[in-house]
Each structure stands twice: as structure tokens, then as C-alpha cells.
Design an enzyme around this catalytic site. Structure first.
Site, mmCIF file in Angstrom:
data_model
loop_
_atom_site.group_PDB
_atom_site.id
_atom_site.type_symbol
_atom_site.label_atom_id
_atom_site.label_comp_id
_atom_site.label_asym_id
_atom_site.label_seq_id
_atom_site.Cartn_x
_atom_site.Cartn_y
_atom_site.Cartn_z
ATOM 1 N N LYS A 188 -26.020 -53.010 -23.867
ATOM 2 C CA LYS A 188 -26.947 -53.245 -22.768
ATOM 3 C C LYS A 188 -26.763 -54.625 -22.176
ATOM 4 O O LYS A 188 -27.231 -54.906 -21.087
ATOM 5 C CB LYS A 188 -28.396 -53.012 -23.208
ATOM 6 N N LYS A 226 -23.315 -63.668 -31.748
ATOM 7 C CA LYS A 226 -24.377 -64.060 -30.818
ATOM 8 C C LYS A 226 -24.512 -65.572 -30.711
ATOM 9 O O LYS A 226 -24.862 -66.086 -29.649
ATOM 10 C CB LYS A 226 -25.712 -63.457 -31.249
ATOM 11 N N LYS A 258 -17.732 -52.314 -27.779
ATOM 12 C CA LYS A 258 -18.923 -51.481 -27.938
ATOM 13 C C LYS A 258 -19.675 -51.358 -26.604
ATOM 14 O O LYS A 258 -19.746 -52.329 -25.851
ATOM 15 C CB LYS A 258 -19.822 -52.166 -28.978
HETATM 16 P P1 AMP Z 1 -30.136 -52.525 -30.423
HETATM 17 O O1 AMP Z 1 -30.157 -52.078 -29.028
HETATM 18 O O2 AMP Z 1 -29.088 -53.558 -30.702
HETATM 19 O O3 AMP Z 1 -31.481 -52.890 -30.961
HETATM 20 O O4 AMP Z 1 -29.667 -51.258 -31.252
HETATM 21 C C1 AMP Z 1 -30.534 -50.197 -31.584
HETATM 22 C C2 AMP Z 1 -29.814 -49.106 -32.322
HETATM 23 O O5 AMP Z 1 -28.798 -48.525 -31.485
HETATM 24 C C3 AMP Z 1 -29.089 -49.570 -33.593
HETATM 25 O O6 AMP Z 1 -29.212 -48.564 -34.584
HETATM 26 C C4 AMP Z 1 -27.671 -49.716 -33.142
HETATM 27 O O7 AMP Z 1 -26.753 -49.567 -34.211
HETATM 28 C C5 AMP Z 1 -27.544 -48.568 -32.144
HETATM 29 N N1 AMP Z 1 -26.503 -48.839 -31.155
HETATM 30 C C6 AMP Z 1 -26.476 -49.834 -30.228
HETATM 31 N N2 AMP Z 1 -25.364 -49.779 -29.474
HETATM 32 C C7 AMP Z 1 -24.651 -48.732 -29.954
HETATM 33 C C8 AMP Z 1 -23.381 -48.135 -29.591
HETATM 34 N N3 AMP Z 1 -22.649 -48.633 -28.607
HETATM 35 N N4 AMP Z 1 -22.970 -47.047 -30.294
HETATM 36 C C9 AMP Z 1 -23.731 -46.532 -31.295
HETATM 37 N N5 AMP Z 1 -24.912 -47.040 -31.681
HETATM 38 C C10 AMP Z 1 -25.377 -48.123 -31.018
#
Ligand code: AMP
Ligand code: TRP
Length: 340
Positions: A205, A119, A202
């Protein structure tokens, strides 16, 4: 470590920094619901707005995203009576314990975090101090509740190891057995959902191209279209799961199926062996629409009542503070802060 026993308690968080994706749903939220419904643990789920602002967030968008994320939790099956559901900034104990942990964690630990490196990019000098300290606040999120289990996607593994290091160092430095050594829960077929156009990246968003992900707010048409247009290779589905080796896009679609249908990858492959991806994608699109469209419809309905969402978050924060306040007070006592 001694035999202090901690109450089985689950904590996890998601950043309100953009729309929810299928990755968040399969990697995190769907599993949060399973853990809630299993009834074996107290479950606490948080919209981590303080983490979101480690990179710039437009204020009005942050407000909207926080409410939308709350709607997403509820639409996916989190019951705010059964689980404690709230946004982080309404429970100041997170930031307070976060400060203590800033003083426990070492610069070197933070500098090794891959999320920080990704990041901050090449220009780390211009990154916020909060982005660097992000994992110490994350440790505080978990440990302010003495949470024992943390369900997350694969990408959070390193942060959870750091949480264990913070707890261990605190306990050691102060000669106590106060913070639990938390277990990460990284399970299921879809702990790493990949980008629909590039199976080595990955699903995120923040990707500039919307075709690379499924958003939880997408309509049935959009979901179906994105799956049908997902990148694949020209070969049919293999006979066994090993045949997915070296085929990241094929593996990703099979994983998504397994995650949505609560099946193992082996079962999905066995059922579809030899099928061409054109057909597999049609069936997958149908499955995804069946599972996801009701969630987006319910989210849209909930978003029409923002006052109700705010009430739920406020009530969740009150319940969270009942657990967090005595743990923070005890931490201050251990550290030697005067409280009068
Ligand atoms: P975040 O949106 O970064 O706050 O992620 C929230 C949760 O979603 C965390 O537990 C991440 O590990 C999971 N997560 C985010 N993107 C992915 C993805 N592409 N595959 C699996 N888990 C994800
Ligand atoms: N860092 C997590 C993510 O980006 C979000 C998060 C913040 C979190 N605090 C947490 C996850 C505590 C689990 C537990 O996905």
C-alpha cells in the site's frame, strides 16, 4: 513444555496505515474469513492503530483509514457477531502487556528484524522508538488473548518467530507455562502477492505508484485496467507449475488467480497451459472484478455510516477486554506487581 492446553483461538491484525490491497485481501483477510467460517476457533481480528503510528500518520487520515479498514473486514465477510472485531487502542491491555514484553525481549532480537531494517532504512537514528519495539507490541497483541494460531502473509513470519521467543523466555524466566507457543498460519497460493509492475517486489500500500497494486477500493474498470497492463514475459503459460520458475510476473498472476478462485497453482496452470498471457490476463481481469468489485461497493456503502462502524468497534473492544483483562492481571501477578 508441560501439557497445559490452550483454547484454540485465532488472532490477527492489519495496520490502518493506508488503503487495503489485494495482497492484504488474499494474504490475510480472505483467510481470516475462512477461519471464522470454519467455526473451529474463536476468531479475533484487530485494526492495529498503535502499530500504524510507529511511522507518521496524519490524525484525520488515520481515523478514516481505521473506519475504512473495518468496512473492508465486514465487506470481505467478517461477521462482527461471530468474530471479535475492534481497533487496538480501545483495548489498553495490548500496550500494557507490550510494556512487559519490552522488558522481556532483547535489543539484539529487535535489531535483527528485517522489517525494522527496511523501514528504518539508512537513518535508524531518526526512526521512532516505537518502530524498533514494534514486534514486542505485536507479541502482546497475540499473547494477551493466549491466541494459538495467527494467519498472516509470508512477510510476518519473522515477527511470529519472535512472538514464540518472547513467550518462551517469559515462561522460562518466571518458571511458568502461561503463554502459548503460537503457530503461524501461512497458507494458500497467495501468501506473497507481488507488485504488478515488478514481480520481485511485494505488492504494497505504500508504493508510490498506484499501477503496482490493486486497492480494495478500486472500481471494476480500474481493476481490469491494472491487470491488463500488468507486466508479463512474452512466453505462454507453461505446462506445469515448475515452468513458472524464474518467471516472477507470470507466477504472480497465476498465484493471484489461484487465490481468488480458491484453486491450487497446479490446477490453474493445467487449465491454462499454452495460453498467451494477453488472453489469460483478460480472464483474470474478469475473475478479479467478479470477486472484488462487490467488496468495494459494500465498503463504500458501509463508509456512509461511520457511527455504525464506531459502534461495532466499541462493542468488539468490550468483548476483547473480557478476555484480555484476566490475562493481564495474571501476568502482573506472575511478574510480582502489587494489585490492591
Ligand atoms: P499490513 O498491511 O502490513 O498491516 O499487513 C496486513 C496483513 O496482510 C499481514 O498478514 C501481511 O502479511 C499481509 N500482506 C500484506 N501485503 C501482502 C502481500 N503483498 N501479499 C500477501 N500478504 C500480504
Ligand atoms: N505486523 C503486522 C503487519 O504489518 C500487523 C500486526 C500487528 C499483526 N499485530 C499483529 C499481525 C498480530 C498478526 C498478529 O502486517
Amino acid at each position: 513444555m508441560s501439557d497445559t492446553t490452550f483454547k484454540p483461538r485465532v488472532f490477527s491484525g492489519i495496520q490502518p496505515s493506508g488503503g487495503l490491497t489485494l495482497g492484504n485481501y488474499l494474504g490475510a483477510m480472505k483467510r481470516f474469513v475462512d477461519m471464522q467460517d470454519a467455526g473451529t476457533h474463536e476468531t479475533i481480528y484487530c485494526m492495529v492503530d498503535l502499530h500504524a503510528i510507529t511511522v507518521w500518520q496524519d490524525p484525520a487520515t488515520l481515523t478514516r483509514n481505521t473506519r475504512e479498514l473495518c468496512a473492508g473486514f465486514i465487506a470481505a465477510g467478517i461477521d462482527p457477531e461471530k468474530s471479535i472485531l475492534f481497533n487496538q487502542s480501545q483495548v489498553p491491555e495490548h500496550a500494557q502487556l507490550g510494556w512487559i514484553f519490552n522488558c522481556v525481549a532483547r535489543m539484539g532480537w529487535m535489531g535483527r528484524m528485517t522489517q525494522w531494517k527496511d523501514k528504518a532504512g539508512k537513518n535508524a537514528e531518526a526512526a521512532s522508538l516505537g518502530l524498533f519495539a514494534y514486534p514486542a507490541l505485536m507479541a502482546a497483541d497475540i499473547l494477551i488473548y493466549h491466541a494459538t494460531h495467527v494467519p498472516v502473509g509470508e512477510d510476518q513470519k519473522q515477527h511470529l518467530e519472535l512472538t514464540r521467543d518472547v513467550a518462551t523466555k517469559f515462561n522460562h524466566d518466571f518458571g511458568v507455562d502461561f503463554f502459548p507457543i503460537t503457530e503461524p498460519v501461512i497458507e494458500g497460493a497467495a501468501t506473497r502477492v507481488m507488485n504488478l509492475q515488478d514481480g520481485t517486489k511485494k505488492m504494497s500500500k505504500s508504493d508510490p505508484s498506484d499501477r503496482t497494486r490493486i486497492n480494495m477500493t478500486d472500481t471494476a474498470d480500474e481493476i481490469a485496467k491494472k491487470i491488463k497492463k500488468a507486466k508479463t514475459d512474452p512466453d505462454p503459460l507453461p505446462e506445469t507449475a515448475e515452468g513458472l520458475e524464474g518467471r516472477p510476473e507470470a507466477r504472480n498472476l497465476v498465484n493471484i488467480w489461484a487465490g481468488l478462485a480458491d484453486q491450487t497453482v497446479e490446477d490453474v496452470v493445467a487449465q491454462n497451459a499454452g495460453k498467451m498471457f494477453g488472453y489469460f490476463k483478460q480472464d483474470l481481469a474478469e475473475l478479479a472484478v467478479e470477486k472484488l468489485a462487490p467488496i468495494s461497493t459494500e465498503m463504500a456503502r458501509l463508509m456512509e455510516e461511520p457511527a455504525e462502524i464506531d459502534r461495532i468497534l466499541g462493542r468488539g473492544a468490550e468483548r476483547a477486554r473480557e478476555i484480555a483483562t484476566p490475562i493481564l492481571e495474571k501476568t502482573y501477578d506472575i511478574v510480582g506487581m502489587v494489585r490492591s
